[in-house]
Design an enzyme around this catalytic site. Structure first.
Site, PDB file in Angstrom:
ATOM      1  N   ALA A  10       0.808  -1.217   0.000  1.00  0.00           N
ATOM      2  CA  ALA A  10       0.000   0.000   0.000  1.00  0.00           C
ATOM      3  C   ALA A  10       0.841   1.267   0.000  1.00  0.00           C
ATOM      4  O   ALA A  10       0.301   2.374   0.003  1.00  0.00           O
ATOM      5  CB  ALA A  10      -0.937   0.010   1.214  1.00  0.00           C
ATOM      6  N   ILE A  13       5.911   2.866  -3.250  1.00  0.00           N
ATOM      7  CA  ILE A  13       6.453   1.919  -4.221  1.00  0.00           C
ATOM      8  C   ILE A  13       5.481   0.764  -4.413  1.00  0.00           C
ATOM      9  O   ILE A  13       5.235   0.305  -5.531  1.00  0.00           O
ATOM     10  CB  ILE A  13       7.821   1.374  -3.773  1.00  0.00           C
ATOM     11  CG1 ILE A  13       8.849   2.492  -3.669  1.00  0.00           C
ATOM     12  CG2 ILE A  13       8.317   0.292  -4.726  1.00  0.00           C
ATOM     13  CD1 ILE A  13      10.165   2.059  -3.037  1.00  0.00           C
ATOM     14  N   ASN A 121      15.049  -0.127   1.842  1.00  0.00           N
ATOM     15  CA  ASN A 121      16.329   0.536   2.102  1.00  0.00           C
ATOM     16  C   ASN A 121      16.770   0.409   3.554  1.00  0.00           C
ATOM     17  O   ASN A 121      15.932   0.309   4.440  1.00  0.00           O
ATOM     18  CB  ASN A 121      16.221   2.017   1.730  1.00  0.00           C
ATOM     19  CG  ASN A 121      16.635   2.278   0.292  1.00  0.00           C
ATOM     20  OD1 ASN A 121      17.574   1.676  -0.209  1.00  0.00           O
ATOM     21  ND2 ASN A 121      15.927   3.169  -0.378  1.00  0.00           N
ATOM     22  N   ASP A 152      19.464   1.490 -10.371  1.00  0.00           N
ATOM     23  CA  ASP A 152      20.757   2.101 -10.714  1.00  0.00           C
ATOM     24  C   ASP A 152      21.092   1.870 -12.184  1.00  0.00           C
ATOM     25  O   ASP A 152      21.640   2.754 -12.851  1.00  0.00           O
ATOM     26  CB  ASP A 152      21.866   1.533  -9.823  1.00  0.00           C
ATOM     27  CG  ASP A 152      21.621   1.805  -8.349  1.00  0.00           C
ATOM     28  OD1 ASP A 152      21.063   2.866  -8.037  1.00  0.00           O
ATOM     29  OD2 ASP A 152      21.986   0.951  -7.525  1.00  0.00           O
ATOM     30  N   HIS A 181      24.039  -0.201  -3.273  1.00  0.00           N
ATOM     31  CA  HIS A 181      22.869   0.594  -3.671  1.00  0.00           C
ATOM     32  C   HIS A 181      22.721   1.800  -2.745  1.00  0.00           C
ATOM     33  O   HIS A 181      21.684   2.006  -2.128  1.00  0.00           O
ATOM     34  CB  HIS A 181      21.609  -0.273  -3.647  1.00  0.00           C
ATOM     35  CG  HIS A 181      20.369   0.439  -4.109  1.00  0.00           C
ATOM     36  ND1 HIS A 181      20.253   1.013  -5.358  1.00  0.00           N
ATOM     37  CD2 HIS A 181      19.185   0.671  -3.481  1.00  0.00           C
ATOM     38  CE1 HIS A 181      19.059   1.561  -5.486  1.00  0.00           C
ATOM     39  NE2 HIS A 181      18.393   1.377  -4.355  1.00  0.00           N
TER      40      HIS A 181
END
Length: 337
Positions: A10, A13, A121, A152, A181
């Site tokens: 939800a 992303i 992340n 990337d 990343h």
């Protein structure tokens, strides 16, 4: 029959990612899990005519494990987004590590053989969190755990096209990106671009520095532009869905493909060769991999790095070590999901 599950469905992303997975013809069942609004997102997507049947789950009644049960692939964008001034490591300290540990335990119980695609992340640290939880549960398959660094690669191709002065799709630039990343751990191999980048751009240090910086810190560009209202959600969703498509096509469509992803280097004997190439025994690194029916079929060589890229490699390795250690030694007191 292929079941995909999105954990964090939800969010910024999660919603566009779920939409793109709903449209993937290989997906026949799509389970959406989040702490809020997953039922609404599932209801909305269920009105789209595509093969995937959509269901939504919330935390009550062991919702995470019910969503994950029998999943073939799990894509995880769950977590708190970055805000201006925040680093990806700030997110790890805040809450994302605990969320990842909880979801990893649920996966270990409900679908231990699934392909696991980690977007949350900081990927440099959250992938080791997943690995350690799965190891403790006795179900860790290093060939099926991926940190999604595909954005990337997407950015590198797009930004190179802009510098060259051609539309990204028409130019067809493909630039390998290795390392990690986050910031300087992102190492674009411009010297290996196909087609080759004009030599005058690579030879001009100022131009090359600017291009590399934009690839490394493109996420900050979006965070600043959204002015506190989010991070790179739409581009990350597209990149995540595309990487999931590559995995699904290799696993269930018979189409092997070479991609880059942040993986456990012990997943294949080629990982030891990569460690020699980078001059360190880091356990995780974004590398070229060959995808197949079992996940990582091969870890491939990084190829020849030019002198400029060797300098970038040193900076990437220096920062990656502590980030990996942070994830590998994380002691979860995870929130209830």
């Amino acid at each position: 029959m292929v079941k995909a599950c999105v954990c964090g469905a939800a969010g910024g992303i999660g919603q566009p990612l779920s939409l793109l997975l709903k449209l993937n013809p290989l997906v026949t069942e799509l389970a959406l899990y989040d702490v809020v609004n997953a039922l609404g997102v599932a209801a909305d997507l269920s009105h789209i005519a595509s093969p995937a049947q959509v269901t939504g789950y919330l935390p009550p009644d062991n919702g995470a494990e019910r969503a994950l049960e029998g999943s073939d692939i799990v894509i995880i964008p769950a977590g708190v987004p970055r805000k201006p001034g925040m680093t990806r490591d700030d997110l790890f300290v805040c809450i994302n590590a605990g969320i990842c540990a909880t979801l990893a335990q649920a996966i270990a119980t409900a679908c231990p053989k699934a392909f696991i695609l980690v977007i949350s992340n900081p990927v440099n640290s959250t992938v080791p969190v997943f690995a350690e939880v799965l190891k403790k549960a006795g179900v860790f398959d290093p060939k099926k755990l991926f940190g999604v660094t595909h954005l990337d690669i997407v950015r590198a191709s797009t930004f190179v096209s802009a510098v060259v002065g051609k539309p990204a799709e028409a130019s067809g630039y493909t630039v390998p990106v290795i390392g990690g990343h986050a910031g300087v751990t992102i190492l674009p191999l411009l010297s290996q671009s196909k087609p080759a980048i004009p030599s005058d751009i690579l030879a001009d240090k100022e131009k090359r520095d600017a291009l590399v910086y934009r690839i490394q810190f493109g996420g900050d560009e979006v965070v600043k532009a959204k002015d506190g209202a989010g991070s790179a959600t739409l581009s990350m969703a597209q990149a995540g869905a595309e990487f999931a498509k590559f995995v699904l096509e290799a696993a269930f469509g018979g189409k092997s493909k070479v991609v880059q992803a942040y993986v456990y280097l012990g997943a294949d004997s080629g990982g030891a060769a990569v460690q020699k190439e980078i001059g360190t025994e880091l356990e995780y690194f974004s590398v070229p991999i060959e995808l197949g029916s079992s996940g990582i079929e091969k870890i491939l060589s990084l190829g020849k790095l030019d002198e400029y890229e060797q300098g970038l490699l040193g900076a990437a390795v220096k920062e990656l070590g502590p980030s990996i250690e942070k994830g590998a030694t994380f002691q979860p007191s995870p929130p209830k999901l």
